[in-house]
Design a protein around this motif. Structure first.
Motif, mmCIF file in Angstrom:
data_model
loop_
_atom_site.group_PDB
_atom_site.id
_atom_site.type_symbol
_atom_site.label_atom_id
_atom_site.label_comp_id
_atom_site.label_asym_id
_atom_site.label_seq_id
_atom_site.Cartn_x
_atom_site.Cartn_y
_atom_site.Cartn_z
ATOM 1 N N ILE A 26 5.090 62.479 -51.319
ATOM 2 C CA ILE A 26 4.639 63.764 -51.863
ATOM 3 C C ILE A 26 4.364 64.749 -50.729
ATOM 4 N N PHE A 27 3.946 64.217 -49.549
ATOM 5 C CA PHE A 27 3.591 65.113 -48.443
ATOM 6 C C PHE A 27 4.837 65.791 -47.889
ATOM 7 N N ALA A 28 5.913 64.995 -47.738
ATOM 8 C CA ALA A 28 7.165 65.558 -47.234
ATOM 9 C C ALA A 28 7.720 66.548 -48.258
ATOM 10 N N LEU A 38 -1.456 74.115 -47.875
ATOM 11 C CA LEU A 38 -2.727 73.379 -47.955
ATOM 12 C C LEU A 38 -2.461 72.007 -48.581
ATOM 13 N N GLY A 39 -1.209 71.541 -48.432
ATOM 14 C CA GLY A 39 -0.803 70.247 -48.975
ATOM 15 C C GLY A 39 -1.034 69.145 -47.961
ATOM 16 N N GLN A 40 0.013 68.885 -47.148
ATOM 17 C CA GLN A 40 -0.065 67.800 -46.175
ATOM 18 C C GLN A 40 -1.225 68.032 -45.207
ATOM 19 N N GLY A 41 -1.939 66.953 -44.916
ATOM 20 C CA GLY A 41 -3.126 67.099 -44.073
ATOM 21 C C GLY A 41 -2.814 67.090 -42.593
ATOM 22 N N PHE A 42 -2.585 68.271 -42.038
ATOM 23 C CA PHE A 42 -2.481 68.376 -40.574
ATOM 24 C C PHE A 42 -3.130 69.683 -40.153
ATOM 25 N N TYR A 77 -4.816 56.098 -54.344
ATOM 26 C CA TYR A 77 -4.410 55.436 -53.112
ATOM 27 C C TYR A 77 -3.791 56.424 -52.140
ATOM 28 N N TYR A 78 -3.961 56.142 -50.866
ATOM 29 C CA TYR A 78 -3.097 56.790 -49.870
ATOM 30 C C TYR A 78 -1.698 56.221 -50.100
ATOM 31 N N ASP A 79 -0.687 57.064 -50.110
ATOM 32 C CA ASP A 79 0.612 56.632 -50.648
ATOM 33 C C ASP A 79 1.242 55.441 -49.930
ATOM 34 N N HIS A 115 -12.634 58.536 -47.718
ATOM 35 C CA HIS A 115 -11.500 58.274 -48.594
ATOM 36 C C HIS A 115 -10.625 59.508 -48.833
ATOM 37 N N ASN A 116 -9.344 59.313 -48.593
ATOM 38 C CA ASN A 116 -8.317 60.311 -48.917
ATOM 39 C C ASN A 116 -7.719 59.909 -50.262
ATOM 40 N N PRO A 117 -7.679 60.744 -51.283
ATOM 41 C CA PRO A 117 -7.941 62.180 -51.291
ATOM 42 C C PRO A 117 -9.312 62.620 -51.805
ATOM 43 N N VAL A 131 -9.424 56.154 -40.701
ATOM 44 C CA VAL A 131 -8.871 57.232 -39.860
ATOM 45 C C VAL A 131 -9.733 58.499 -39.874
ATOM 46 N N TYR A 132 -10.550 58.666 -40.908
ATOM 47 C CA TYR A 132 -11.417 59.859 -40.951
ATOM 48 C C TYR A 132 -12.840 59.532 -40.492
ATOM 49 N N GLU A 133 -12.975 58.475 -39.672
ATOM 50 C CA GLU A 133 -14.311 58.013 -39.273
ATOM 51 C C GLU A 133 -15.176 59.100 -38.652
ATOM 52 N N GLY A 185 -4.942 60.568 -34.410
ATOM 53 C CA GLY A 185 -4.343 61.751 -35.036
ATOM 54 C C GLY A 185 -5.364 62.703 -35.633
ATOM 55 N N LYS A 186 -6.261 62.163 -36.433
ATOM 56 C CA LYS A 186 -7.243 63.007 -37.112
ATOM 57 C C LYS A 186 -8.354 63.422 -36.159
ATOM 58 N N THR A 187 -8.887 62.438 -35.422
ATOM 59 C CA THR A 187 -10.066 62.692 -34.581
ATOM 60 C C THR A 187 -9.784 63.736 -33.506
ATOM 61 N N TYR A 231 -10.285 65.694 -44.516
ATOM 62 C CA TYR A 231 -9.691 67.037 -44.419
ATOM 63 C C TYR A 231 -9.557 67.707 -45.783
ATOM 64 N N PHE A 232 -9.959 67.016 -46.873
ATOM 65 C CA PHE A 232 -9.474 67.423 -48.198
ATOM 66 C C PHE A 232 -10.585 67.696 -49.201
ATOM 67 N N LEU A 233 -10.306 68.659 -50.053
ATOM 68 C CA LEU A 233 -11.222 69.000 -51.138
ATOM 69 C C LEU A 233 -10.439 68.879 -52.451
ATOM 70 N N VAL A 245 -6.393 68.379 -58.299
ATOM 71 C CA VAL A 245 -5.510 68.902 -57.252
ATOM 72 C C VAL A 245 -6.254 68.855 -55.914
ATOM 73 N N ARG A 246 -5.537 68.421 -54.868
ATOM 74 C CA ARG A 246 -6.130 68.290 -53.532
ATOM 75 C C ARG A 246 -5.695 69.445 -52.625
ATOM 76 N N TRP A 247 -6.645 69.986 -51.880
ATOM 77 C CA TRP A 247 -6.386 71.104 -50.958
ATOM 78 C C TRP A 247 -6.841 70.696 -49.560
HETATM 79 N N1 GLN Z 1 -2.350 61.808 -44.250
HETATM 80 C C1 GLN Z 1 -1.715 63.050 -44.569
HETATM 81 C C2 GLN Z 1 -2.182 63.509 -45.939
HETATM 82 O O1 GLN Z 1 -2.805 62.770 -46.648
HETATM 83 C C3 GLN Z 1 -0.217 62.988 -44.642
HETATM 84 C C4 GLN Z 1 0.492 62.138 -43.687
HETATM 85 C C5 GLN Z 1 1.907 61.932 -44.168
HETATM 86 O O2 GLN Z 1 2.608 62.871 -44.454
HETATM 87 N N2 GLN Z 1 2.273 60.710 -44.318
HETATM 88 O O3 GLN Z 1 -1.895 64.607 -46.306
#
Ligand code: GLN
Ligand code: PMP
Length: 386
Positions: free
Chosen positions: A16-18, A32-36, A121-123, A170-172, A201-203, A232-234, A317-319, A363-365
């Motif tokens: 879904i992120f790609a 405001l989709g993929q978390g970077f 779940y994280y995908d 926890h994501n999301p 990863v979001y420690e 990556g996140k930290t 990173y997400f709301l 919906v996640r932002w």
């Molecule tokens: N972890 C990022 C997110 O949840 C995406 C990373 C990825 O694209 N695999 O948005």
């Protein structure tokens, strides 16, 4: 011709992120989709990587990771959590947390084994459990609180359970598991002799004075927990993909057995740079979380007046919002139409659930963006209610 995709990957499609990042590009939308983050982490870390390349650290790193990063990860676990790990046998460097997740599941799960996992779940969890031939058994974190249902936790574990895959923060949903929830997981794991793989990863991204406590710190857990994280996140360097798995030697060795045939070894010159980053002063970690908390609040303050029901996250990173007050009820339709309508991209929760109904209106932002970008997104979203 029959579909070439193996049955165990049926239905995995494109992440879904790609998909949503491509949609953001093709429609010129604010993503405001993929978390970077849209600002890179500290320049000194980048300099360290450049210097490592110039110094000739460009050939294969040791499969376990360069010694200074393994040491830095062990020191980090001691400094922040009081946990002791041997850098030579209990720390494995991986290509992002993603590889640690894949390698650990491939290494630890046999076909038919059940894996208890938090939903949404994280995908990559779903795909990797499937690649290992395991069966996922979800525990759903439900709106509005997204807390762990302790009764469901007990019924989710069966004699076929091999491991629990936990993610906190926890994501999301942004849930940071509290002491009661973590204790319940720990107690059950010890009682049923289960392995726990925990994605942390979001420690360093927790808010409102909450702090992250690793499951490995609970009684009886150090010897059965594989803790996964990444730089990556930290350090706001998500493209670097330098991650790690820390735990007792037998779990780490098993994970290495799979990892060596996935990537063999991870990016050599980036590893010393992340090692140095992990030694940064406490101020860095504090200021980083505070800056994301301010961004969370900025996005929440923009979305609430538009009518979204906002669930303020405790970390990540997400709301998450409920879109029903605006007259929509299906997050997928909403997110697919949003770029065209407003020039903003977000992620529908329901793709992260087996229980589609539970995620349908959510919906996640991502708010790991510059203030001006968050403000511009709000401005664009305001057209939804004009
Ligand atoms: N972890 C990022 C997110 O949840 C995406 C990373 C990825 O694209 N695999 O948005
Ligand atoms: N786990 C979770 C919960 C994530 O959100 C992400 C996304 N970044 C990852 C793992 C993957 O981390 P990495 O980029 O280090 O592979």
């Amino acid at each position: 011709m029959r579909t070439p995709l193996a049955a165990r990957l049926a239905g995995q499609g494109t992440t879904i992120f790609a998909e949503m990042s491509a949609l953001a590009l093709s429609t010129g939308s604010i993503n405001l989709g993929q978390g970077f983050p849209d600002v890179d982490g500290p320049a000194s870390i980048v300099e360290d990587a450049v210097n490592a390349m110039r110094a000739g650290r460009n050939q294969y790193a040791p499969g376990w990771g360069v010694p200074e990063l393994r040491r830095a990860v062990a020191d980090h676990q001691r400094r922040f959590y009081g946990l002791d790990f041997d850098p030579d046998s209990e720390v494995l460097v991986t290509t992002g947390a993603t590889e640690a997740i894949a390698a650990s599941l491939l290494a630890l799960v046999d076909p038919g084994d059940e894996v208890v996992v938090l939903e949404p779940y994280y995908d990559s969890y779903v795909a990797c459990i499937a690649m290992a031939g395991g069966q996922r058994v979800p525990i759903t974190l439900r709106a509005p609180d997204f807390r762990l249902d302790l009764d469901r936790l007990r019924t989710a574990v069966t004699p076929r359970t091999k491991l629990m895959l936990i993610n906190s923060p926890h994501n999301p949903t942004g849930t940071v598991l509290n002491d009661e929830e973590l204790s319940a997981i720990a107690q059950l794991a010890v009682e049923r002799d289960l392995i726990v793989v925990t994605d942390e990863v979001y420690e360093h991204i927790t808010f409102d004075g909450l702090s992250h406590r690793p499951l490995a710190t609970y009684d009886g857990m150090r010897e059965r927990t594989l803790t996964i994280s990444s730089g990556g996140k930290t350090f706001s360097l998500t493209g670097w993909k330098v991650g790690w798995a820390v735990g007792p030697a037998d779990l780490v060795r098993a994970t290495m057995t799979a990892k060596q045939f996935l990537t063999y070894t991870s990016a050599a010159p980036l590893q010393p740079a992340i090692a140095a980053a992990l030694t940064m002063a406490d101020d860095y970690f504090r200021d980083f979380a505070a800056s994301l908390q301010a961004k969370r609040d900025r996005l929440a303050a923009g979305l609430e007046p538009l009518g979204f029901k906002v669930f303020k996250p405790q970390g990540t990173y997400f709301l998450t919002t409920d879109i029903r007050p605006l007259g929509y009820d299906d997050g997928i339709d909403f997110c697919l139409g949003l770029p065209e309508r407003t020039g903003v991209v977000a992620i529908p929760h329901s793709v992260f659930y087996d229980d589609k109904e539970a995620g349908k209106p959510l919906v996640r932002w991502a708010f790991c963006k510059q203030d001006a970008v968050i403000d511009a997104a709000i401005e664009r979203l305001a057209t939804l209610v004009r």
